[in-house]
Design a protein around this motif. Structure first.
Motif, PDB file in Angstrom:
ATOM      1  N   VAL A  22      72.502 -20.251  27.382  1.00 35.31           N
ATOM      2  CA  VAL A  22      71.975 -20.179  26.018  1.00 35.31           C
ATOM      3  C   VAL A  22      70.569 -20.778  26.000  1.00 35.31           C
ATOM      4  O   VAL A  22      69.633 -20.190  25.439  1.00 35.31           O
ATOM      5  N   THR A  23      70.408 -21.927  26.639  1.00 33.19           N
ATOM      6  CA  THR A  23      69.098 -22.578  26.716  1.00 33.19           C
ATOM      7  C   THR A  23      68.078 -21.653  27.366  1.00 33.19           C
ATOM      8  O   THR A  23      66.955 -21.488  26.850  1.00 33.19           O
ATOM      9  N   ALA A  24      68.457 -21.039  28.477  1.00 32.83           N
ATOM     10  CA  ALA A  24      67.535 -20.154  29.201  1.00 32.83           C
ATOM     11  C   ALA A  24      67.126 -18.952  28.353  1.00 32.83           C
ATOM     12  O   ALA A  24      65.953 -18.548  28.358  1.00 32.83           O
ATOM     13  N   SER A  25      68.070 -18.396  27.614  1.00 33.90           N
ATOM     14  CA  SER A  25      67.736 -17.221  26.799  1.00 33.90           C
ATOM     15  C   SER A  25      66.843 -17.611  25.614  1.00 33.90           C
ATOM     16  O   SER A  25      65.946 -16.855  25.243  1.00 33.90           O
ATOM     17  N   TYR A  27      64.698 -20.121  25.690  1.00 31.89           N
ATOM     18  CA  TYR A  27      63.398 -20.369  26.304  1.00 31.89           C
ATOM     19  C   TYR A  27      62.684 -19.057  26.614  1.00 31.89           C
ATOM     20  O   TYR A  27      61.496 -18.895  26.331  1.00 31.89           O
ATOM     21  N   GLU A  28      63.410 -18.104  27.174  1.00 32.10           N
ATOM     22  CA  GLU A  28      62.824 -16.808  27.516  1.00 32.10           C
ATOM     23  C   GLU A  28      62.239 -16.131  26.273  1.00 32.10           C
ATOM     24  O   GLU A  28      61.136 -15.596  26.315  1.00 32.10           O
ATOM     25  N   ALA A  29      62.968 -16.171  25.182  1.00 33.44           N
ATOM     26  CA  ALA A  29      62.500 -15.531  23.948  1.00 33.44           C
ATOM     27  C   ALA A  29      61.316 -16.272  23.337  1.00 33.44           C
ATOM     28  O   ALA A  29      60.425 -15.650  22.772  1.00 33.44           O
ATOM     29  N   GLY A  30      61.302 -17.577  23.438  1.00 34.15           N
ATOM     30  CA  GLY A  30      60.263 -18.362  22.780  1.00 34.15           C
ATOM     31  C   GLY A  30      59.057 -18.701  23.624  1.00 34.15           C
ATOM     32  O   GLY A  30      58.002 -19.045  23.091  1.00 34.15           O
ATOM     33  N   ALA A  31      59.177 -18.565  24.941  1.00 38.80           N
ATOM     34  CA  ALA A  31      58.083 -18.968  25.821  1.00 38.80           C
ATOM     35  C   ALA A  31      56.839 -18.104  25.636  1.00 38.80           C
ATOM     36  O   ALA A  31      55.715 -18.599  25.713  1.00 38.80           O
ATOM     37  N   ARG A  35      55.569 -21.367  21.559  1.00 34.60           N
ATOM     38  CA  ARG A  35      56.086 -22.280  20.536  1.00 34.60           C
ATOM     39  C   ARG A  35      57.357 -22.994  20.978  1.00 34.60           C
ATOM     40  O   ARG A  35      57.804 -23.911  20.325  1.00 34.60           O
ATOM     41  N   VAL A  36      57.955 -22.537  22.077  1.00 34.25           N
ATOM     42  CA  VAL A  36      59.216 -23.128  22.521  1.00 34.25           C
ATOM     43  C   VAL A  36      59.079 -23.570  23.972  1.00 34.25           C
ATOM     44  O   VAL A  36      58.898 -22.745  24.862  1.00 34.25           O
ATOM     45  N   ASP A  37      59.136 -24.875  24.180  1.00 35.78           N
ATOM     46  CA  ASP A  37      59.152 -25.393  25.538  1.00 35.78           C
ATOM     47  C   ASP A  37      60.605 -25.643  25.944  1.00 35.78           C
ATOM     48  O   ASP A  37      61.528 -25.400  25.159  1.00 35.78           O
ATOM     49  N   ARG A  38      60.815 -26.098  27.155  1.00 38.03           N
ATOM     50  CA  ARG A  38      62.190 -26.283  27.645  1.00 38.03           C
ATOM     51  C   ARG A  38      62.964 -27.324  26.829  1.00 38.03           C
ATOM     52  O   ARG A  38      64.142 -27.162  26.579  1.00 38.03           O
ATOM     53  N   LYS A  39      62.282 -28.383  26.405  1.00 33.15           N
ATOM     54  CA  LYS A  39      62.971 -29.403  25.607  1.00 33.15           C
ATOM     55  C   LYS A  39      63.430 -28.823  24.272  1.00 33.15           C
ATOM     56  O   LYS A  39      64.571 -29.042  23.853  1.00 33.15           O
ATOM     57  N   LYS A  40      62.554 -28.083  23.615  1.00 32.50           N
ATOM     58  CA  LYS A  40      62.922 -27.485  22.334  1.00 32.50           C
ATOM     59  C   LYS A  40      64.053 -26.475  22.524  1.00 32.50           C
ATOM     60  O   LYS A  40      64.964 -26.389  21.700  1.00 32.50           O
ATOM     61  N   ALA A  41      64.017 -25.727  23.618  1.00 30.90           N
ATOM     62  CA  ALA A  41      65.089 -24.764  23.909  1.00 30.90           C
ATOM     63  C   ALA A  41      66.418 -25.499  24.083  1.00 30.90           C
ATOM     64  O   ALA A  41      67.455 -25.058  23.571  1.00 30.90           O
ATOM     65  N   ARG A  42      66.406 -26.642  24.776  1.00 25.57           N
ATOM     66  CA  ARG A  42      67.636 -27.438  24.946  1.00 25.57           C
ATOM     67  C   ARG A  42      68.126 -27.969  23.607  1.00 25.57           C
ATOM     68  O   ARG A  42      69.332 -27.953  23.325  1.00 25.57           O
ATOM     69  N   ASP A  43      67.202 -28.444  22.781  1.00 22.80           N
ATOM     70  CA  ASP A  43      67.579 -28.964  21.461  1.00 22.80           C
ATOM     71  C   ASP A  43      68.218 -27.864  20.608  1.00 22.80           C
ATOM     72  O   ASP A  43      69.233 -28.094  19.941  1.00 22.80           O
ATOM     73  N   LEU A  44      67.612 -26.687  20.615  1.00 22.17           N
ATOM     74  CA  LEU A  44      68.184 -25.571  19.849  1.00 22.17           C
ATOM     75  C   LEU A  44      69.531 -25.150  20.419  1.00 22.17           C
ATOM     76  O   LEU A  44      70.459 -24.838  19.663  1.00 22.17           O
ATOM     77  N   ALA A  45      69.681 -25.162  21.731  1.00 20.38           N
ATOM     78  CA  ALA A  45      70.975 -24.822  22.350  1.00 20.38           C
ATOM     79  C   ALA A  45      72.045 -25.832  21.939  1.00 20.38           C
ATOM     80  O   ALA A  45      73.198 -25.458  21.707  1.00 20.38           O
TER      81      ALA A  45
END
Length: 103
Positions: A22-25, A27-31, A35-45
């Motif tokens: 979920v985190t990877a997807s 990040y892939e969509a937001g990178a 606007r979306v770094d790995r930390k933000k992707a983890r937080d959203l996941a």
């Protein structure tokens, strides 16, 4: 063992739930937008996982599309409408690609 354990894929296969996917997807969509770094992707996941806990039964098998809709909702509710749109677009492209491969 986690609250959410199994995912039913669009092709009918079952797989273990992995928040890292979920985190990877996310990040892939937001990178691409920057606007979306790995930390933000983890937080959203983490928020997606919480949403799933609040809306599904323990041990319930979730559909891939249910998880995707949860990602879009959480992103939208978090003020990340651009990410939600990018995620939906990317998901649509993947579904179309899967259809082409199956033909």
């Amino acid at each position: 063992m986690g609250y959410i354990t199994t995912v039913k894929k669009r092709d009918g296969r079952f797989a273990p739930f992995r928040k890292s996917k979920v985190t990877a997807s996310i990040y892939e969509a937001g990178a691409a937008s920057g606007r979306v770094d790995r930390k933000k992707a983890r937080d959203l996941a983490d928020r997606v996982e919480q949403y799933l806990r609040e809306n599904y039964l323990p041990g319930e098998t979730l559909l891939t599309d249910s998880i995707a809709r949860a990602v879009e909702k959480v992103a939208d509710d978090s003020g990340e409408q651009t990410l939600a749109g990018a995620y939906a677009f990317l998901r649509k492209r993947k579904i179309e690609a899967e259809k082409l491969i199956r033909v």
